[in-house]
Scaffold this active site. Structure first.
Site, PDB file in Angstrom:
ATOM      1  CE  LYS A 191      67.583  48.791  25.919  1.00 36.78           C
ATOM      2  NZ  LYS A 191      67.399  48.120  27.206  1.00 36.78           N
ATOM      3  CD  GLU A 265      62.108  36.321  18.026  1.00 34.95           C
ATOM      4  OE1 GLU A 265      60.893  36.299  18.329  1.00 34.95           O
ATOM      5  OE2 GLU A 265      63.005  35.952  18.778  1.00 34.95           O
ATOM      6  CB  CYS A 299      59.293  34.856  21.593  1.00 33.88           C
ATOM      7  SG  CYS A 299      60.793  34.075  21.020  1.00 33.88           S
ATOM      8  CD  GLU A 396      54.523  37.058  23.679  1.00 34.36           C
ATOM      9  OE1 GLU A 396      54.656  38.296  23.628  1.00 34.36           O
ATOM     10  OE2 GLU A 396      55.346  36.272  23.200  1.00 34.36           O
TER      11      GLU A 396
HETATM   12  P1  NAI Z   1      59.856  45.197  25.758  1.00 34.64           P
HETATM   13  O1  NAI Z   1      59.558  44.884  24.342  1.00 34.64           O
HETATM   14  O2  NAI Z   1      59.374  46.483  26.299  1.00 34.64           O
HETATM   15  O3  NAI Z   1      61.441  45.174  25.996  1.00 34.64           O
HETATM   16  C1  NAI Z   1      62.367  44.530  25.164  1.00 34.64           C
HETATM   17  C2  NAI Z   1      63.605  45.417  24.986  1.00 34.64           C
HETATM   18  O4  NAI Z   1      63.257  46.606  24.283  1.00 34.64           O
HETATM   19  C3  NAI Z   1      64.256  45.879  26.279  1.00 34.64           C
HETATM   20  O5  NAI Z   1      65.653  45.884  26.099  1.00 34.64           O
HETATM   21  C4  NAI Z   1      63.728  47.296  26.444  1.00 34.64           C
HETATM   22  O6  NAI Z   1      64.585  48.107  27.199  1.00 34.64           O
HETATM   23  C5  NAI Z   1      63.673  47.763  25.017  1.00 34.64           C
HETATM   24  N1  NAI Z   1      62.699  48.838  24.747  1.00 34.64           N
HETATM   25  C6  NAI Z   1      61.573  49.151  25.427  1.00 34.64           C
HETATM   26  N2  NAI Z   1      60.961  50.188  24.849  1.00 34.64           N
HETATM   27  C7  NAI Z   1      61.706  50.559  23.786  1.00 34.64           C
HETATM   28  C8  NAI Z   1      61.578  51.552  22.775  1.00 34.64           C
HETATM   29  N3  NAI Z   1      60.557  52.383  22.756  1.00 34.64           N
HETATM   30  N4  NAI Z   1      62.527  51.634  21.828  1.00 34.64           N
HETATM   31  C9  NAI Z   1      63.558  50.763  21.819  1.00 34.64           C
HETATM   32  N5  NAI Z   1      63.729  49.816  22.743  1.00 34.64           N
HETATM   33  C10 NAI Z   1      62.809  49.692  23.718  1.00 34.64           C
HETATM   34  O7  NAI Z   1      59.330  44.005  26.648  1.00 34.64           O
HETATM   35  P2  NAI Z   1      59.031  44.034  28.231  1.00 34.64           P
HETATM   36  O8  NAI Z   1      58.391  45.288  28.667  1.00 34.64           O
HETATM   37  O9  NAI Z   1      60.274  43.669  28.897  1.00 34.64           O
HETATM   38  O10 NAI Z   1      57.951  42.851  28.338  1.00 34.64           O
HETATM   39  C11 NAI Z   1      56.553  43.120  28.149  1.00 34.64           C
HETATM   40  C12 NAI Z   1      55.880  41.988  27.421  1.00 34.64           C
HETATM   41  O11 NAI Z   1      56.427  41.866  26.124  1.00 34.64           O
HETATM   42  C13 NAI Z   1      56.074  40.602  28.002  1.00 34.64           C
HETATM   43  O12 NAI Z   1      55.183  40.311  29.009  1.00 34.64           O
HETATM   44  C14 NAI Z   1      55.885  39.719  26.818  1.00 34.64           C
HETATM   45  O13 NAI Z   1      54.521  39.494  26.591  1.00 34.64           O
HETATM   46  C15 NAI Z   1      56.457  40.532  25.700  1.00 34.64           C
HETATM   47  N6  NAI Z   1      57.838  40.137  25.394  1.00 34.64           N
HETATM   48  C16 NAI Z   1      58.041  39.305  24.361  1.00 34.64           C
HETATM   49  C17 NAI Z   1      59.313  38.878  24.070  1.00 34.64           C
HETATM   50  C18 NAI Z   1      59.543  37.955  22.956  1.00 34.64           C
HETATM   51  O14 NAI Z   1      60.650  37.454  22.791  1.00 34.64           O
HETATM   52  N7  NAI Z   1      58.559  37.699  22.136  1.00 34.64           N
HETATM   53  C19 NAI Z   1      60.456  39.258  24.861  1.00 34.64           C
HETATM   54  C20 NAI Z   1      60.150  40.188  25.916  1.00 34.64           C
HETATM   55  C21 NAI Z   1      58.877  40.587  26.162  1.00 34.64           C
END
Ligand code: NAI
Length: 792
Positions: A191, A265, A299, A396
């Site tokens: 996904k 990660e 990240c 972050e």
């Molecule tokens: P997120 O962690 O919500 O989304 C990442 C992925 O997980 C997306 O594909 C989303 O559809 C999916 N997802 C969301 N909720 C889920 C659940 N309950 N179960 C399974 N999959 C789920 O990140 P988001 O909302 O896009 O970004 C929010 C903050 O998270 C950012 O501002 C940043 O601080 C952090 N972030 C960190 C990342 C990293 O690589 N360390 C990458 C993306 C976001």
């Protein structure tokens, strides 16, 4: 139109826009509307949502929001396809993966432009970083598929894997996830993030062209609800997630006790450390790559700048000057450095954090430059004057925002660097190799870059310590995330409980018939249990053998504290650790008869003599490994090396099996201490005496006090305390209690500690295939990659 003379005076860049012709044609070809890619074919698009170009807010296409049924169909297709994908053999899979790598290269520009349109990142990055790295991942892992039989003979593919990725590197994260999974023989339900689904959909098309069999790669689009459906689907054997720590924690809880393999990660707040002897101009360039690459939506972004006090003012002045020259604007312009943020939601989030820092009295500095009107943008930002505990210094931000602080000594630099719940990456800048190599191992992070930043390669593992998650992507260590040891399949499914009542010999005349209370063993000394309660231990024939201490929460706390104080054990040389384990074997051999009698009295086992001999041999085995579990030197395509170091995990709580009270105990405790971990062990609840008899063996074997602590009592209660303890780095539970193992996984979510649980499956502790080997070594260690470029 400026004259040539005027241009030479200003040295301004002219516009250099990349054409969107091919990408637009591809979108049009699909009617700007996409279904899902399941079982090798496209579904009709029913419920859809828009994916937009963040640089101007325009809609690019409508993409399907997958339903629970869609996810189910994707999982079923993957399940059906898996035996065939394995049957293709390593070489067969390598050929398909090679074709994928070639096709990614062939269509590199189309992918790069599409990625820039969907994400807002500059074309310079998609073209020069994301695409070449994604292709390299498929080449490298085609190689692992080819070598699978030789290098992973004792492993099989996990099965059907669910993979969920974020929006910051849509195609690169896809490659990091899909390539190793395919190489190992898994099939996939993938996904992409809801903001950036397009490059994954183009990849689906590439899969068809490369001859990936139907059902091997399935792509389902949608929001977090679709992610949740994948996480909770019973047909998924392994989950790999990259994203926020918050969602990582939710997934850890949701999968606890399900037997699903998991790698996470997550977020970071990585330090960028500049010592006074660093090449400051090079460090400024490194900083640009570290925090302003991909608008800081990385990240492992070096978001905390730590500069030695004597050069702080000079360095900050250079940073501001450089920031002034960063070009912000259309991401499709080849000469721009900073593109758009992925979505207005992120812009608002960043804005909120920066403004709260300003309100708290921090200085917020931004270069004077124009920003496009439409779309979501944020200027490169420098924050100074923040306290170490301020939100901007701890949270972050995930944007182009740098927080700067100063330090005086290397010791203080390390302390500041480690003052975070995260542990993903770090940069160290110094012209002194000895200083840099001294500091790098002290930083609690999965990657340390020396005099460089944000380097990635398929051969070098990447992943976090602490709340940045666990598991590695890339490198040989990354392959293990998608493999299951064959020994797991050989283990019986039914829980093994302590066997009782097999021997009816009375213990009259036994040296253990005397009434005595064995104490706990904490910090190298025998200690009375805090609660002053004892529990009676009876023998195989039901007769009383001895009382042991009823350990409680406080005893565990004392044991963990003692383990932390014994940090010297983690720094002892491998040779030294081996010596101690050999001594233990020797001292156990001298007292073998006593141990045989004790095992027989407790369990009634006829195999007691064999168990003691096997325990001695096992101590020899792990002693042998101490100085042979080397890391590796990777040779990524740069002038330099990357050194992968195996490090101890830290303090490990171990709930030992009930059966084989001596061999089970040694089989788990010995590898943990062999690799430099400190241990709090809970011996067999039913038959703890064999472990307690080891006190004298330990005392005469030069094992430093606190390296191994032993607390007897209720396995459930003590496991619970260990799993919820903030200062325990990992918990292993192998006493056959499925519910207990599930609880350990669930409770570990708070501090995201690593777990290794036996679930309801018992191990044959005599069988080296089940009890020894690399799987155990991996659980007892974590890999840190140190990048060392040569020259300047
Ligand atoms: P997120 O962690 O919500 O989304 C990442 C992925 O997980 C997306 O594909 C989303 O559809 C999916 N997802 C969301 N909720 C889920 C659940 N309950 N179960 C399974 N999959 C789920 O990140 P988001 O909302 O896009 O970004 C929010 C903050 O998270 C950012 O501002 C940043 O601080 C952090 N972030 C960190 C990342 C990293 O690589 N360390 C990458 C993306 C976001």
């Amino acid at each position: 139109m400026p004259t040539i003379k005027e241009i030479l005076q200003t040295m301004d860049y002219g516009p250099a826009p990349e054409s969107t012709k091919e990408a637009t044609a591809w979108l049009e070809q699909h009617g700007r509307r996409f279904g899902l890619f399941i079982d090798g074919a496209w579904t009709e698009s029913a419920t859809t949502f828009a994916t937009n170009n963040p640089a101007d807010g325009s809609e690019l296409a409508q993409v399907t929001q997958a339903s629970g049924d869609d996810v189910d169909r994707a999982v079923q297709a993957a399940r059906r396809a898996q035996p065939g994908w394995v049957a293709l053999g390593g070489h067969g899979r390598a050929r398909v993966m090679y074709a994928l790598a070639r096709l990614l290269q062939k269509h590199a520009r189309l992918f790069a432009v599409l990625e820039t349109l969907d994400n807002g990142k500059t074309i310079r990055e998609t073209r020069d970083a994301d695409l070449p790295l994604a292709a390299r991942h498929f080449y490298h892992h085609a190689g692992w598929a080819q070598l699978q039989q030789e290098e992973f003979a004792d492993y099989r593919a996990v099965g059907v894997v669910g993979q969920i990725v974020p929006w910051n590197f849509p195609l690169l994260m896809l490659a990091w996830k899909i390539a190793p999974a395919l190489a190992a023989g898994n099939t996939i339900v993938f996904k992409p993030a809801e903001y950036t689904p397009l490059s994954a959909l183009l990849f689906a098309q590439i899969c068809q062209q490369a001859g990936v069999p139907a059902g091997v790669v399935n792509i389902v689009t949608g929001d977090g609800a679709v992610g949740e459906a994948i996480v909770n689907h019973p047909g998924i054997d392994k989950l790999a997630f990259t994203g926020s720590t918050e969602v990582g924690r939710i997934i850890r809880k949701a999968t606890a006790g399900t037997g699903k393999k998991l790698s996470l990660e997550l977020g970071g707040k990585s330090p960028f450390i500049v010592f006074d002897d660093a090449d400051l101009d090079a460090a400024v360039e490194g900083l640009v790559d570290s925090i302003w690459f991909n608008q800081g939506q990385v990240c492992c972004a070096g978001s905390r700048l730590l500069v030695q006090e004597s050069v702080y003012d000079r360095f900050i002045a250079k940073v501001k000057l450089r920031m002034q020259n960063l070009r912000v604007g259309s991401p499709l312009d080849k000469s721009n450095d900073i593109g758009a943020l992925v979505d207005p939601v992120q812009q608002q989030r960043i804005h909120g954090l920066v403004e709260s820092a300003r309100a708290e009295g921090c200085e917020v500095w931004q270069p004077a430059c124009d920003m496009p009107q439409a779309g979501s943008w944020y200027l490169p930002t420098l924050i100074t004057g923040a306290s170490t505990s301020a939100a901007v210094a701890q949270a972050e931000i995930f944007g182009p925002v740098l927080v700067a602080m100063s330090f005086r000594t290397p010791h203080e630099a390390v302390q500041l660097a480690n003052n975070t719940v995260y542990g993903l990456a770090a940069c160290v800048w110094s012209e002194s190799i000895s200083l840099a190599l001294d500091v790098a191992p002290q930083i609690k992070a999965g990657v340390v870059w020396i005099n460089t930043a944000n380097q990635f390669d398929a051969a070098c593992g990447f992943g976090g310590y602490k709340e940045s998650g666990f598991g590695r992507e890339g490198g040989k260590e990354g392959m293990y995330e998608y493999l299951t040891p064959l020994s797991e399949d050989a283990r019986p499914a039914a829980p093994i409980v302590a066997e009782k009542g097999r021997v009816k010999a009375s213990d009259e005349g036994s040296p253990f018939a005397v009434d005595r209370t064995a104490k706990l063993y904490i910090g190298g000394k025998q200690a009375r249990p805090d609660g002053a309660y004892s529990r009676a231990i009876t023998g195989a024939n039901g007769a009383f053998l001895a009382d042991v201490g009823e350990g409680n929460r406080k005893d565990i706390r004392n044991a963990v504290e003692a383990a932390h104080k014994a940090a010297g054990w983690s720094k002892a040389t491998a040779h030294n650790r081996a010596q101690v384990l050999y001594y233990m074997a020797e001292n156990l051999a001298i007292r073998a008869d006593e141990f045989v009698a004790r095992i027989a009295a407790q369990t009634g086992s006829k195999d007691a003599a064999r168990e003691v001999q096997a325990s001695i041999e096992r101590l020899f085995y792990w002693a042998a490994w101490c100085d042979k579990y080397d890391g590796a030197a990777h040779q990524p395509p740069m002038h330099g090396i990357t050194v992968a170091l195996n490090e101890p995990v830290g303090v490990i709580g171990i709930i030992c099996p009930n059966e084989n009270p001596l061999l089970g105990f040694i089989s788990l405790v010995a590898p943990a201490i062999a690799l430099g971990n400190r241990v709090v062990a809970v011996p067999s609840e039913a038959h703890p005496l064999s472990a307690l008899d080891l006190y004298q063996v330990l005392d005469t074997s030069d094992l430093p006090g606190g390296a191994l602590n032993i607390v007897t009592g209720s396995a459930d209660e003590l496991a619970r305390t260990l799993a919820s303890h903030g200062d325990v780095d990992a918990v292993w539970r192998h006493d056959g209690s499925a519910a207990g193992c599930a609880e350990v996984e669930r409770l570990s979510a708070d501090s995201l500690k690593r777990t290794w649980v036996g679930g309801g499956k018992g191990r044959d502790w005599f069988d080296a295939k089940q009890a020894c080997g690399r799987t155990v070594l991996q659980h007892a260690s974590q890999v840190k990659n140190v990048w060392i470029p040569y020259g300047v």
